[in-house]
Motif scaffolding. Structure first.
Motif, short mmCIF file in Angstrom:
data_model
loop_
_atom_site.label_atom_id
_atom_site.label_comp_id
_atom_site.label_asym_id
_atom_site.label_seq_id
_atom_site.Cartn_x
_atom_site.Cartn_y
_atom_site.Cartn_z
N LEU A 70 81.85 20.23 -52.37
CA LEU A 70 82.89 20.39 -51.35
C LEU A 70 82.78 21.74 -50.68
N ARG A 71 82.63 22.77 -51.48
CA ARG A 71 82.56 24.13 -50.94
C ARG A 71 81.36 24.28 -49.99
N ALA A 72 80.24 23.66 -50.36
CA ALA A 72 79.05 23.74 -49.51
C ALA A 72 79.26 23.08 -48.16
N HIS A 73 80.19 22.11 -48.12
CA HIS A 73 80.48 21.41 -46.86
C HIS A 73 81.79 21.90 -46.22
N GLN A 74 82.29 23.04 -46.69
CA GLN A 74 83.51 23.65 -46.14
C GLN A 74 84.75 22.78 -46.35
N PHE A 75 84.86 22.21 -47.56
CA PHE A 75 86.05 21.46 -47.95
C PHE A 75 86.67 22.10 -49.19
N GLN A 76 87.98 21.86 -49.39
CA GLN A 76 88.66 22.29 -50.61
C GLN A 76 89.67 21.22 -50.98
N PHE A 77 89.67 20.82 -52.26
CA PHE A 77 90.63 19.83 -52.74
C PHE A 77 92.02 20.43 -52.89
N SER A 78 93.04 19.58 -52.66
CA SER A 78 94.40 19.85 -53.10
C SER A 78 95.04 18.49 -53.36
N SER A 79 96.30 18.49 -53.74
CA SER A 79 96.96 17.23 -54.09
C SER A 79 98.32 17.13 -53.46
N ALA A 80 98.73 15.88 -53.17
CA ALA A 80 100.09 15.63 -52.69
C ALA A 80 100.95 14.99 -53.76
N ASN A 81 100.39 14.75 -54.95
CA ASN A 81 101.21 14.26 -56.05
C ASN A 81 102.14 15.37 -56.52
N SER A 82 103.12 15.00 -57.33
CA SER A 82 104.10 16.00 -57.74
C SER A 82 103.55 16.99 -58.76
N ILE A 83 102.23 16.89 -59.07
CA ILE A 83 101.60 17.99 -59.79
C ILE A 83 101.54 19.24 -58.92
N ASN A 84 101.65 19.10 -57.59
CA ASN A 84 101.64 20.22 -56.66
C ASN A 84 103.05 20.79 -56.53
N ILE A 85 103.18 22.10 -56.71
CA ILE A 85 104.52 22.70 -56.64
C ILE A 85 105.13 22.55 -55.25
N GLY A 86 104.28 22.42 -54.22
CA GLY A 86 104.79 22.21 -52.87
C GLY A 86 105.42 20.85 -52.68
N ARG A 87 105.14 19.96 -53.59
CA ARG A 87 105.76 18.64 -53.61
C ARG A 87 106.96 18.61 -54.56
N LEU A 88 106.84 19.32 -55.70
CA LEU A 88 107.87 19.27 -56.74
C LEU A 88 109.15 20.01 -56.36
#
Length: 500
Positions: free
Chosen positions: A217-235
């Motif tokens: 991902l990094r080599a292709h200029q991508f970064q993972f994140s999540s929209a599940n409630s494991i993400n504090i921005g969702r919780l």
């Protein structure tokens, strides 16, 4: 005081700011982000009772997202909670019979996930700017039915993002599926899997921690994140509606400031009820958080025995968003029960991964004082829908019915007469076949939009615009994957095999 975040499993005391944690989603060691110290709050409920939802949200979120400026946070909130909700109250509290219902289904996808997933894209894009992120963020999410649509609705065509959603092909309602496969947006991808939600969620967590994949991902200029409630921005945005609900009860004259109430929450992945736990820690006068389950009652057994055991039969029910045997967010509560011990937490999670079960110590069990748990059968769920409509002409969906019925179980078992707030998580139009059959007390062959029209004729509640829009919406997403092939599917969608 600044609120910093750490992993539930990290012994080295690494910390991140809130914006960094929002961007990353999951911790590198497979744990979940929690505040290093819970925010100190003095919530003034006499003042909050005069406030709009947006104002209450700001008072709550400023405690958790301390590296966002006031202007940044208010801009995120105002963009998230506006005309896309069909009720200006955003999350109104209504009373039917002896119970109150916190209606969280007035957003663009008619489910409670909107209250968090309308703001998450704004928190994330603001965080990307604050942290000078140049990579494109790839939101990777598993859904049991509601998160997928709500996340895509929030992230559709948001610059510098892509969103990839996996859902169980035979484990969602017809309306949930139609909402997802018709989702517009050049950056949205929806894939059905030949498996259940637990398989999708487990694989997503593995992929989020796949270091080799991260390098690609990094080599292709991508970064993972999540929209599940494991993400504090969702919780943490979900904490706001518990505070708001209590303030509304004061405003309506239903409780006096300081009087304790109970919340009954339909619970699968444990994020929604965990938000209530955080609301209590902030000083919201909550007596008990009632964990309401369907036949997949792994959480009921956990709270009543101290053992979490996913080694059991998996049931497909009329409340599919709760058809879950691995409740990811429970790790955060377990962390607190250990006395914030990352080694003990990691050991318990290792037991779950390797044996499918773990058992709390007596001291940890003694610390579970904020929760009460129960479950209902399919028949009890249907009966609750029928009774509430017959007696009060109030239609509810099967998930809300689980919480409503278990609330009554709790009251019968404890004789607790405190005000009871049932967290109503979805519109009945999201599950029309189940609601229609329950109210008429006869099975119905009608499904999808046919069932929507029949339900409308019966309950005479306006059909939400998001459901009406499905009538002419083209199907855009047809991919199907085996759980073992989810990583390959992601690489193909992102074209990771090309030379860079």
């Amino acid at each position: 005081m600044e609120t910093l975040y750490r992993s539930t499993r990290d012994t080295a005391n690494h910390t991140m700011t809130s914006s960094q944690a929002v961007l990353q989603g999951l911790t590198p060691d497979g744990g979940l982000f929690v505040p290093v110290q819970l925010p100190k709050a003095q919530l003034d409920f006499d003042y909050l009772a005069t406030c709009s939802y947006q104002e209450v949200a700001y008072e709550v979120l400023k405690l958790f997202f301390t590296d966002y400026t006031e202007a940044e946070l208010r801009a995120c909130i105002n963009a998230a909670y506006g005309d896309q909700f069909d009720d200006p109250a955003i999350a109104p509290v209504t009373k039917h019979g002896q119970q109150y219902y916190l209606e969280l289904f007035h957003g663009p996808t008619i489910a409670f996930k909107d209250l968090a997933l309308q703001i998450l894209p704004h928190l994330m894009t603001t965080a990307a700017k604050k942290n000078h992120l140049t990579a494109e963020v790839v939101i990777l999410t598993a859904t049991s039915g509601d998160t997928g649509k709500a996340a895509m609705a929030g992230f559709a065509d948001v610059p510098q993002t892509k969103i990839i959603v996996f859902y169980p092909k035979d484990g969602v309602s017809a309306i949930q599926k139609q909402q997802m496969v018709t989702q517009a947006g050049a950056n949205t991808h929806v894939i059905a899997i030949n498996g259940n939600f637990d398989e999708a969620q487990t694989t997503v967590k593995q992929l989020l921690n796949d270091h080799e994949l991260h390098e690609q991902l990094r080599a292709h200029q991508f970064q993972f994140s999540s929209a599940n409630s494991i993400n504090i921005g969702r919780l943490f945005p979900q904490v706001a509606y518990y505070v708001y609900a209590y303030a509304q009860l004061i405003k309506q004259g239903q409780v006096k400031n300081g009087q304790t109430v109970n919340f009954s929450v339909p619970t699968g992945n444990f994020g929604d009820i965990l938000a209530g736990y955080y609301a209590k820690q902030l000083g919201t006068p909550i007596h008990k958080l009632i964990c309401a389950s369907n036949r997949n009652n792994v959480l009921t057994d956990f709270f009543n025995t101290g053992t979490y055991d996913k080694n059991r039969e998996f049931f497909l029910t009329s409340s599919p968003s709760m058809d879950i045997l691995v409740s990811s967010n429970l790790e955060r509560l377990v962390f607190y029960l250990t006395g914030s011990d990352p080694i003990a937490t990691a050991n318990l999670m290792h037991d779950l991964q390797t044996t499918g079960r773990y058992t709390l110590t007596p001291a940890m069990r003694a610390a579970i004082k904020d929760f009460w748990a129960g479950f209902v059968t399919e028949q009890q769920d249907q009966t609750e829908i029928h009774h509430l409509f017959a007696r009060h002409h109030y239609p509810i969906d099967p998930h809300t019915a689980v919480a409503s019925a278990v609330a009554k179980q709790y009251q019968a078992a404890t004789r607790d007469e405190r005000p009871m707030v049932v967290v109503s998580t979805a519109s009945p139009y999201k599950f029309p076949q189940a609601v229609l059959g329950a109210i008429n007390q006869t099975p119905t062959a009608a499904d999808g939009l046919t069932a929507v029209d029949q339900l409308h004729d019966l309950i005479q509640v306006p059909i939400p615009a998001t459901v009406q829009a499905l009538r002419n919406a083209p199907v855009r997403h047809k991919l199907v994957s085996e759980p073992a092939d989810m990583g390959t599917t992601i690489k193909q969608l992102l074209n990771l095999n090309k030379e860079v």
